[in-house]
Design a protein around this motif. Sequence first.
Motif, short mmCIF file in Angstrom:
data_model
loop_
_atom_site.label_atom_id
_atom_site.label_comp_id
_atom_site.label_asym_id
_atom_site.label_seq_id
_atom_site.Cartn_x
_atom_site.Cartn_y
_atom_site.Cartn_z
N ASP A 159 -10.16 -11.31 1.24
CA ASP A 159 -11.14 -11.98 0.39
C ASP A 159 -11.20 -11.34 -0.99
OD1 ASP A 159 -11.77 -13.67 2.44
OD2 ASP A 159 -13.68 -12.70 2.96
N ASN A 160 -10.88 -12.14 -2.00
CA ASN A 160 -10.98 -11.73 -3.42
C ASN A 160 -10.07 -10.56 -3.80
OD1 ASN A 160 -13.27 -13.62 -3.98
ND2 ASN A 160 -14.28 -12.31 -2.47
N PHE A 161 -9.04 -10.32 -3.02
CA PHE A 161 -8.08 -9.24 -3.26
C PHE A 161 -6.68 -9.84 -3.24
CE2 PHE A 161 -6.10 -5.08 -1.56
CZ PHE A 161 -6.13 -4.48 -2.80
N TYR A 162 -5.91 -9.62 -4.33
CA TYR A 162 -4.64 -10.30 -4.53
C TYR A 162 -3.55 -9.32 -4.94
CZ TYR A 162 -7.67 -14.44 -4.89
OH TYR A 162 -8.59 -15.42 -4.65
N VAL A 163 -2.29 -9.77 -4.78
CA VAL A 163 -1.16 -9.00 -5.27
C VAL A 163 -0.45 -9.80 -6.37
CG1 VAL A 163 0.44 -9.87 -3.48
CG2 VAL A 163 0.92 -7.69 -4.65
N ARG A 164 -0.15 -9.13 -7.47
CA ARG A 164 0.55 -9.78 -8.56
C ARG A 164 2.05 -9.84 -8.26
NH1 ARG A 164 -2.75 -5.83 -11.09
NH2 ARG A 164 -4.58 -6.70 -12.14
N GLY A 165 2.77 -10.54 -9.12
CA GLY A 165 4.22 -10.66 -8.93
C GLY A 165 4.95 -9.35 -9.02
N ASP A 166 4.37 -8.36 -9.72
CA ASP A 166 5.05 -7.06 -9.86
C ASP A 166 4.65 -6.07 -8.76
OD1 ASP A 166 2.47 -6.34 -10.57
OD2 ASP A 166 2.97 -5.74 -12.62
N GLY A 167 3.85 -6.53 -7.79
CA GLY A 167 3.49 -5.67 -6.66
C GLY A 167 2.18 -4.91 -6.84
N THR A 168 1.59 -4.95 -8.05
CA THR A 168 0.30 -4.30 -8.25
C THR A 168 -0.80 -5.23 -7.75
OG1 THR A 168 0.07 -5.17 -10.51
CG2 THR A 168 1.15 -3.02 -10.24
N ARG A 169 -1.96 -4.65 -7.40
CA ARG A 169 -3.00 -5.42 -6.72
C ARG A 169 -4.31 -5.42 -7.51
NH1 ARG A 169 -2.58 -2.07 -1.30
NH2 ARG A 169 -2.52 -0.48 -2.93
N VAL A 170 -5.16 -6.39 -7.22
CA VAL A 170 -6.41 -6.50 -7.97
C VAL A 170 -7.50 -7.16 -7.13
CG1 VAL A 170 -5.65 -8.70 -9.01
CG2 VAL A 170 -7.46 -7.36 -10.11
N TYR A 171 -8.72 -6.60 -7.25
CA TYR A 171 -9.90 -7.13 -6.56
C TYR A 171 -10.87 -7.67 -7.62
CZ TYR A 171 -13.83 -7.49 -3.33
OH TYR A 171 -14.87 -7.97 -2.56
N GLU A 217 0.83 -1.20 0.00
CA GLU A 217 0.00 0.00 0.00
C GLU A 217 0.87 1.25 0.00
OE1 GLU A 217 -3.47 2.53 0.43
OE2 GLU A 217 -3.00 0.60 -0.50
N LEU A 218 1.89 1.26 0.84
CA LEU A 218 2.75 2.44 0.99
C LEU A 218 3.50 2.76 -0.30
CD1 LEU A 218 3.71 4.50 3.16
CD2 LEU A 218 5.63 2.96 3.59
N ASN A 219 3.95 1.72 -0.98
CA ASN A 219 4.79 1.92 -2.16
C ASN A 219 4.06 1.65 -3.48
OD1 ASN A 219 7.06 2.44 -0.49
ND2 ASN A 219 7.35 0.23 -0.20
N ALA A 220 2.74 1.75 -3.44
CA ALA A 220 1.95 1.41 -4.63
C ALA A 220 2.37 2.23 -5.85
CB ALA A 220 0.47 1.60 -4.35
N ASN A 221 2.65 3.53 -5.61
CA ASN A 221 3.03 4.36 -6.76
C ASN A 221 4.32 3.88 -7.40
OD1 ASN A 221 4.41 5.27 -4.39
ND2 ASN A 221 5.07 7.07 -5.55
N GLU A 222 5.26 3.37 -6.59
CA GLU A 222 6.53 2.90 -7.15
C GLU A 222 6.32 1.66 -8.02
OE1 GLU A 222 9.48 2.40 -4.12
OE2 GLU A 222 8.92 4.28 -3.12
N TYR A 223 5.42 0.76 -7.56
CA TYR A 223 5.15 -0.45 -8.36
C TYR A 223 4.55 -0.07 -9.71
CZ TYR A 223 5.98 -3.19 -4.13
OH TYR A 223 6.55 -3.77 -3.02
N TRP A 224 3.61 0.90 -9.71
CA TRP A 224 3.00 1.29 -10.97
C TRP A 224 3.95 2.11 -11.85
CZ3 TRP A 224 -0.77 -1.07 -13.08
CH2 TRP A 224 -1.72 -1.72 -12.29
N ASN A 225 4.77 2.96 -11.26
CA ASN A 225 5.77 3.68 -12.07
C ASN A 225 6.72 2.70 -12.73
OD1 ASN A 225 5.03 6.39 -11.85
ND2 ASN A 225 6.04 6.63 -9.88
N ASP A 226 7.17 1.69 -11.97
CA ASP A 226 8.05 0.67 -12.53
C ASP A 226 7.36 -0.05 -13.69
OD1 ASP A 226 10.01 1.32 -10.73
OD2 ASP A 226 9.64 -0.39 -9.40
#
Length: 356
Positions: free
Chosen positions: A283-295, A35-44
């Motif tokens: 529940d129904n919320f996951y993190v991908r290998g690159d650190g981005t998340r999806v519900y 959560e804290l570094n979400a912007n870094e995962y998406w910038n990457d």
Amino acid sequence: MDNVEWSEEQEASARNKVQENSRQLVPQDKQDEYELNANEYWNDFYKIHENGFFKDRHWLFTEFPELAPNQNLSQPEASAYKDGSTRKPINTGLGSCENGLCSLETRTQEHHQLDSMKDGNNIINRLDADGEAILKLGDLKLSDGDFPGSSATYRILEVGCGAGNTVFPILQTNNDPGLFVYCCDFSSTAVDLVQTNAEYDSSRCFAFVHDLCKDQSPYPMPEESLDIVILIFVLSALLPEKMQRVMNRLSRLLKPGGMILLRDYGRYDLAQLRFKKGRCLSDNFYVRGDGTRVYFFTQDELDALFTTAGLEKVQNLVDRRLQVNRGKQVTMHRVWIQCKYRKPFPTGHKENGHIH
């Protein structure tokens, strides 16, 4: 194949797979880091793929004709389209989705979580593709009514614009001189890709970095000024407990009669069933290998988010598709949810001769 019904056995099998991959949750300290570094995962993500990994969304104007010309929903005379389904699909020349295999999902159309307004209030010293200075939110004074698109008659905001794969088809297809399109992403890398695209026209479009989850992050337009808000594979990238506040704020930006258009992941989509153990956050919320998340949503969950924000249902449907990879002889069950929710006119408003 479109609108494929699932058998009870398929539904049970999918439910079992989700129960299995949800048993082991990501440790809380690691969740906090995502959560804290979400912007870094998406910038990457955008630095790696830039805009080459995206494909234009040719299905846009078939599913959402509201984005094409002459669809001013917030004007009373346009309100005959109460169910949103009586408009005929518009042939844009951009392609079609007749086979149900539109490029909806090459792993990147999915994603635009908005989470960090890095340098968002600083004046930018760069030029767009036409050599014009690019404004940032710190340049704007909304109180005097002078804001980007203030003279427009039809305003669209795309939240989570990524590299511009929705924005640019809209600008190319909709030649309405009264149109103005806003687009934001929490990734400064993504917004850079939009602003430096040769198609970016600052007289018709305003791209900005925005943290969707922070109430104090400004928008460049006042409340009740937008005709359309677009959320395409965006809401699913947010922490579930933050979704309602985000929806409430977006609702306030809509004019009466304006609509939010959403397309996102449905429960038991192939992407959910493919997750391995140890990737589940809740529940129904996951993190991908690159650190981005999806519900992965149900229709009822989305309906509750919209109606709690004061919006009325125009459309809420599940789009189940069977995609076949003939090379690998694999069939893939995709599940998406598509919604259109409208901001009601105030009580007593006269619309087409009828008082609400």
